[in-house]
Motif scaffolding. Structure first.
Motif, PDB file in Angstrom:
ATOM      1  N   GLU A 145     -30.269  30.940   8.691  1.00 44.17           N
ATOM      2  CA  GLU A 145     -28.859  30.664   8.410  1.00 44.17           C
ATOM      3  C   GLU A 145     -28.607  30.596   6.906  1.00 44.17           C
ATOM      4  O   GLU A 145     -27.617  31.152   6.411  1.00 44.17           O
ATOM      5  CB  GLU A 145     -28.449  29.342   9.064  1.00 44.17           C
ATOM      6  N   ASN A 146     -29.502  29.922   6.185  1.00 45.13           N
ATOM      7  CA  ASN A 146     -29.339  29.808   4.732  1.00 45.13           C
ATOM      8  C   ASN A 146     -29.421  31.169   4.054  1.00 45.13           C
ATOM      9  O   ASN A 146     -28.649  31.477   3.137  1.00 45.13           O
ATOM     10  CB  ASN A 146     -30.416  28.891   4.150  1.00 45.13           C
ATOM     11  N   LEU A 147     -30.365  31.990   4.508  1.00 44.55           N
ATOM     12  CA  LEU A 147     -30.526  33.319   3.924  1.00 44.55           C
ATOM     13  C   LEU A 147     -29.291  34.174   4.185  1.00 44.55           C
ATOM     14  O   LEU A 147     -28.788  34.847   3.274  1.00 44.55           O
ATOM     15  CB  LEU A 147     -31.774  33.992   4.480  1.00 44.55           C
ATOM     16  N   ILE A 148     -28.800  34.160   5.419  1.00 42.42           N
ATOM     17  CA  ILE A 148     -27.640  34.974   5.771  1.00 42.42           C
ATOM     18  C   ILE A 148     -26.419  34.559   4.956  1.00 42.42           C
ATOM     19  O   ILE A 148     -25.688  35.398   4.420  1.00 42.42           O
ATOM     20  CB  ILE A 148     -27.339  34.874   7.281  1.00 42.42           C
ATOM     21  N   SER A 149     -26.189  33.249   4.851  1.00 43.58           N
ATOM     22  CA  SER A 149     -25.027  32.750   4.103  1.00 43.58           C
ATOM     23  C   SER A 149     -25.101  33.157   2.637  1.00 43.58           C
ATOM     24  O   SER A 149     -24.113  33.625   2.058  1.00 43.58           O
ATOM     25  CB  SER A 149     -24.945  31.226   4.213  1.00 43.58           C
TER      26      SER A 149
END
Length: 275
Positions: A145-149
């Protein structure tokens, strides 16, 4: 004597009234959001002062839990009042850091909404969003999630498209090596990343996978139409738009082919509401 007492009482009441009036004015000033300090000084950062103050008063004066306030903020961001939420939370962060921590996710969501909804987002806001999401990603790089955001903001703001696409493509390659299937969020991020990189075939492939997984979401078809348009494939663009919303065929039948661009404008506004 009685007359003197009444006179004294009147003076006390008047003084009390003046004191209360002065205190109310002081409290009003204290409660007013300082937009000169906390709004971004940028022509692309637009907000409504009245809406901002109404939201601030609602969050401050009502007996609401953090969970309640978070829910209200989510709704307001979806309703398009993300800039007002940004200003309110910037002031709260400055004055009540511990209290503001409970709404850190909403702050980032509001920043992301501003970037997604504006073709030319406010530059200082983009800087803040990138810095916050980079920090979150680096603290936990294993979080998908952090990477995608982080990658999505880099791409959609055009702050560093190359880095954003590289992060997503590396994650996709790693998942393929581990025989893992990407979820909807990653598929959408990859479809956008391939489009930004100019790899339209791969972008379409990912959108087609998304439509197979979630055929009820018209935004996948609409974004596919944008890919076809970039490829100068008018037939593909039109077919994707036809699938985007059920009323399309009836709309064109009723109003004629000349209404095609009118309908496309309608889709443009619709997808902004979906974001």
């Amino acid at each position: 004597m009685k007359k003197g007492i009444i006179g004294l009482f009147s003076i006390i009441v008047i003084m009390s009234g003046c004191s209360t009036y002065g205190m109310n004015r002081y409290l009003e000033q204290e409660q007013t959001i300082n937009t000169d300090k906390y709004a971004y000084d940028n022509e692309n950062f637009v907000y409504d002062r009245e809406t901002l103050q109404e939201l601030a008063e609602r969050f401050r004066l009502e007996d609401l839990s953090d969970s309640n306030i978070n829910s209200i903020m989510e709704e307001e961001i979806e309703n398009g009042n993300y800039n007002e939420i940004i200003i309110y939370l910037r002031e709260l962060q400055d004055e009540e850091e511990e209290e503001a921590a409970a709404f850190s996710d909403r702050y980032i969501e509001a920043l992301q909404a501003h970037i997604e909804q504006n073709d030319d987002p406010a530059a200082p806001l983009v800087e803040d969003a990138v810095a916050l999401l980079q920090q979150r990603y680096e603290l936990n790089p294993e979080s998908e999630e952090n990477l995608i955001s982080y990658a999505t903001v880099l791409i959609e703001s055009e702050y560093d498209v190359e880095q954003g696409t590289e992060l997503l493509f590396n994650l996709e390659e790693e998942m393929q090596e581990n025989n893992e299937q990407p979820g909807r969020d990653l598929l959408l991020a990859l479809a956008k990343a391939y489009f930004a990189a100019g790899n339209y075939e791969q972008s379409l492939e990912h959108y087609q996978t998304l439509t197979a997984l979630d055929a009820e979401d018209p935004t996948h078809y609409y974004r596919m139409s944008e890919v076809y348009a970039a490829m100068d494939d008018q037939q593909g663009e039109r077919e994707a738009l036809t699938q985007a919303f059920e009323p399309t065929s009836e709309f064109l039948d009723n109003y004629g082919d000349e209404s095609y661009h009118l309908y496309k404008d309608y889709l443009d506004s619709s997808i902004e509401d979906e974001s």
